[in-house]
Design an enzyme around this catalytic site. Structure first.
Site, PDB file in Angstrom:
ATOM      1  N   ARG A 106       0.852  -1.193   0.000  1.00 18.85           N
ATOM      2  CA  ARG A 106       0.000   0.000   0.000  1.00 18.85           C
ATOM      3  C   ARG A 106       0.878   1.228   0.000  1.00 18.85           C
ATOM      4  O   ARG A 106       1.782   1.355   0.820  1.00 18.85           O
ATOM      5  CB  ARG A 106      -0.815   0.061   1.298  1.00 18.85           C
ATOM      6  CG  ARG A 106      -2.055  -0.665   1.270  1.00 18.85           C
ATOM      7  CD  ARG A 106      -3.073  -0.205   2.294  1.00 18.85           C
ATOM      8  NE  ARG A 106      -2.631   0.306   3.580  1.00 18.85           N
ATOM      9  CZ  ARG A 106      -3.469   0.775   4.484  1.00 18.85           C
ATOM     10  NH1 ARG A 106      -4.763   0.823   4.218  1.00 18.85           N
ATOM     11  NH2 ARG A 106      -3.059   1.208   5.631  1.00 18.85           N
ATOM     12  N   THR A 110      -1.396   7.470  -0.800  1.00 19.70           N
ATOM     13  CA  THR A 110      -2.670   7.293  -1.520  1.00 19.70           C
ATOM     14  C   THR A 110      -3.496   6.134  -0.972  1.00 19.70           C
ATOM     15  O   THR A 110      -4.679   6.034  -1.252  1.00 19.70           O
ATOM     16  CB  THR A 110      -2.401   6.994  -3.008  1.00 19.70           C
ATOM     17  OG1 THR A 110      -1.717   5.733  -3.087  1.00 19.70           O
ATOM     18  CG2 THR A 110      -1.541   8.078  -3.657  1.00 19.70           C
ATOM     19  N   ASP A 202       0.332  -2.162  12.448  1.00 19.56           N
ATOM     20  CA  ASP A 202       0.805  -2.616  11.130  1.00 19.56           C
ATOM     21  C   ASP A 202       1.147  -4.105  11.220  1.00 19.56           C
ATOM     22  O   ASP A 202       2.115  -4.499  11.873  1.00 19.56           O
ATOM     23  CB  ASP A 202       2.039  -1.802  10.717  1.00 19.56           C
ATOM     24  CG  ASP A 202       2.447  -2.101   9.283  1.00 19.56           C
ATOM     25  OD1 ASP A 202       2.700  -3.285   8.973  1.00 19.56           O
ATOM     26  OD2 ASP A 202       2.507  -1.159   8.473  1.00 19.56           O
ATOM     27  N   ASP A 205       4.729  -5.236  10.020  1.00 18.66           N
ATOM     28  CA  ASP A 205       5.777  -4.809  10.945  1.00 18.66           C
ATOM     29  C   ASP A 205       5.762  -5.648  12.217  1.00 18.66           C
ATOM     30  O   ASP A 205       6.809  -6.050  12.731  1.00 18.66           O
ATOM     31  CB  ASP A 205       5.606  -3.327  11.297  1.00 18.66           C
ATOM     32  CG  ASP A 205       6.073  -2.416  10.165  1.00 18.66           C
ATOM     33  OD1 ASP A 205       6.756  -2.917   9.249  1.00 18.66           O
ATOM     34  OD2 ASP A 205       5.745  -1.217  10.200  1.00 18.66           O
TER      35      ASP A 205
HETATM   36  C1  PRP Z   1      -1.189  -4.245   4.856  1.00 22.36           C
HETATM   37  C2  PRP Z   1      -1.988  -5.510   5.110  1.00 22.36           C
HETATM   38  C3  PRP Z   1      -2.827  -5.606   3.869  1.00 22.36           C
HETATM   39  C4  PRP Z   1      -3.109  -4.168   3.548  1.00 22.36           C
HETATM   40  C5  PRP Z   1      -4.501  -3.833   3.979  1.00 22.36           C
HETATM   41  O1  PRP Z   1      -0.123  -4.521   4.017  1.00 22.36           O
HETATM   42  O2  PRP Z   1      -1.200  -6.652   5.348  1.00 22.36           O
HETATM   43  O3  PRP Z   1      -2.168  -6.247   2.793  1.00 22.36           O
HETATM   44  O4  PRP Z   1      -2.152  -3.380   4.273  1.00 22.36           O
HETATM   45  O5  PRP Z   1      -4.832  -2.557   3.626  1.00 22.36           O
HETATM   46  P1  PRP Z   1      -5.944  -2.204   2.537  1.00 22.36           P
HETATM   47  O6  PRP Z   1      -7.126  -3.083   2.842  1.00 22.36           O
HETATM   48  O7  PRP Z   1      -6.217  -0.762   2.789  1.00 22.36           O
HETATM   49  O8  PRP Z   1      -5.368  -2.468   1.185  1.00 22.36           O
HETATM   50  P2  PRP Z   1       0.961  -3.429   3.587  1.00 22.36           P
HETATM   51  O9  PRP Z   1       0.558  -2.790   2.300  1.00 22.36           O
HETATM   52  O10 PRP Z   1       1.236  -2.513   4.741  1.00 22.36           O
HETATM   53  O11 PRP Z   1       2.220  -4.328   3.234  1.00 22.36           O
HETATM   54  P3  PRP Z   1       3.107  -5.298   4.144  1.00 22.36           P
HETATM   55  O12 PRP Z   1       2.285  -6.543   4.411  1.00 22.36           O
HETATM   56  O13 PRP Z   1       4.283  -5.566   3.268  1.00 22.36           O
HETATM   57  O14 PRP Z   1       3.464  -4.588   5.416  1.00 22.36           O
HETATM   58  N1  URA Z   2      -2.613  -2.557   7.219  1.00 22.51           N
HETATM   59  C1  URA Z   2      -2.196  -2.901   8.447  1.00 22.51           C
HETATM   60  O1  URA Z   2      -1.202  -3.619   8.608  1.00 22.51           O
HETATM   61  N2  URA Z   2      -2.891  -2.435   9.516  1.00 22.51           N
HETATM   62  C2  URA Z   2      -3.977  -1.663   9.376  1.00 22.51           C
HETATM   63  O2  URA Z   2      -4.584  -1.283  10.399  1.00 22.51           O
HETATM   64  C3  URA Z   2      -4.394  -1.311   8.081  1.00 22.51           C
HETATM   65  C4  URA Z   2      -3.698  -1.779   7.008  1.00 22.51           C
END
Ligand code: PRP
Ligand code: URA
Length: 211
Positions: A106, A110, A202, A205
Site C-alpha cells: 500500500r 494514496t 501494522d 511490521d
Molecule cells: C497491509 C496488510 C494488507 C493491507 C490492507 O499490508 O497486510 O495487505 O495493508 O490494507 P488495505 O485493505 O487498505 O489495502 P501493507 O501494504 O502494509 O504491506 P506489508 O504486508 O508488506 O506490510
Molecule cells: N494494514 C495494516 O497492517 N494495519 C492496518 O490497520 C491497516 C492496514
C-alpha cells in the site's frame, strides 16, 4: 448478483488469541505464534463446506462406508508480506494445498495497492483459492489480489482475514460479490491514515519485527 457471505469466526479460542495479537505488549515471537494458531482455527471454519465423497473402509471389525474430502483441491494465496504469517497454520489442516504468492504494497500516501510480485501454481484455476491477509482495511489490497486471480481464470475464491474494517468489507463485497469473506473480528472503522481502529497496528511490521 447478491452480496457475498461474511462469516465472523467467533469461537472463544479465536477471540481469546486475537486479544493477545492486538495487545501492543505482545512481542514478535508470540505475535507470530498466535497468528499461526488463529489461522489454523479459522481454516477449520473456512473448510466447513468442502464437499465429501463416500468410500468403503475396512475397520478391524467390519466393512463400512465413510466420508473423505472429495477431489476438490485447495490453493492458498497469501498477500505479501503479512499474509505469509497465516500460511503454515492453514497448511497444518490442509497439508496438500499448494501456495501461490501475490506481492502488494500500500502506498502510504494514496493508500492504493501496487502489485510487485505474483507467482501461482499452474493449476490455480482448478483450485478453490483462499486469499490470506491479516488485515482488510480499505479493501484495496484484497480487491486487487482477487482481480489479479480472476484475470488468470481463477473463479473459486474465498478471502480470509483476521481483522476487517466495515469499509473494507463493503468494498470487497461491491467489487467481488462472489467471494465469501471469513474474519475473526469486524472492527469499528479506519482512521485518517487507513489504519483499522482498534485493529492491531501494522500487521507486517509486527509479524516481522520491522517498523
Ligand atoms: C497491509 C496488510 C494488507 C493491507 C490492507 O499490508 O497486510 O495487505 O495493508 O490494507 P488495505 O485493505 O487498505 O489495502 P501493507 O501494504 O502494509 O504491506 P506489508 O504486508 O508488506 O506490510
Ligand atoms: N494494514 C495494516 O497492517 N494495519 C492496518 O490497520 C491497516 C492496514
Amino acid at each position: 448478483m447478491s452480496k457475498s457471505k461474511v462469516v465472523i469466526c467467533e469461537h472463544p479460542l479465536i477471540q481469546h488469541k486475537l486479544t493477545f495479537i492486538r495487545n501492543q505488549e505482545t512481542n514478535t515471537k508470540d505475535f507470530r505464534e498466535l497468528v499461526d494458531e488463529v489461522a489454523t482455527l479459522m481454516a477449520y471454519e473456512i473448510t466447513r463446506d468442502l464437499p465429501l465423497d463416500t468410500i468403503s473402509v475396512r475397520t478391524p471389525v467390519a466393512e463400512t462406508e465413510a466420508k473423505v474430502i472429495s477431489g476438490r483441491m485447495v490453493g492458498l494465496v497469501p498477500i505479501l508480506r503479512a499474509g505469509l504469517g497465516m500460511v503454515e497454520g492453514i497448511l497444518k489442516l490442509i497439508p496438500s494445498a499448494k501456495v501461490g504468492h501475490i506481492g502488494l504494497a500500500r502506498d502510504h500516501e494514496t493508500l492504493l495497492p501496487r502489485e510487485y510480485y505474483i507467482n501461482l501454481p499452474t493449476d490455480a484455476h482448478e483450485r478453490l483459492l483462499i486469499v490470506i491477509d491479516p488485515m482488510l482495511a480499505t479493501g484495496g489490497s484484497a480487491i486487487a489480489a482477487i482481480s489479479s486471480l480472476k484475470q488468470r481464470s481463477c473463479e473459486q475464491i474465498k478471502l480470509m482475514c483476521l481483522i476487517a474494517a466495515p469499509e473494507g468489507v463493503r468494498a470487497v463485497q461491491e467489487a467481488h460479490p462472489d467471494v465469501d469473506i471469513y474474519i475473526a473480528a469486524l472492527d469499528e472503522r479506519l482512521n485518517e491514515k487507513g489504519y483499522i481502529i482498534p485493529g492491531l497496528g501494522d500487521a507486517g511490521d509486527r509479524m516481522f519485527g520491522t517498523n
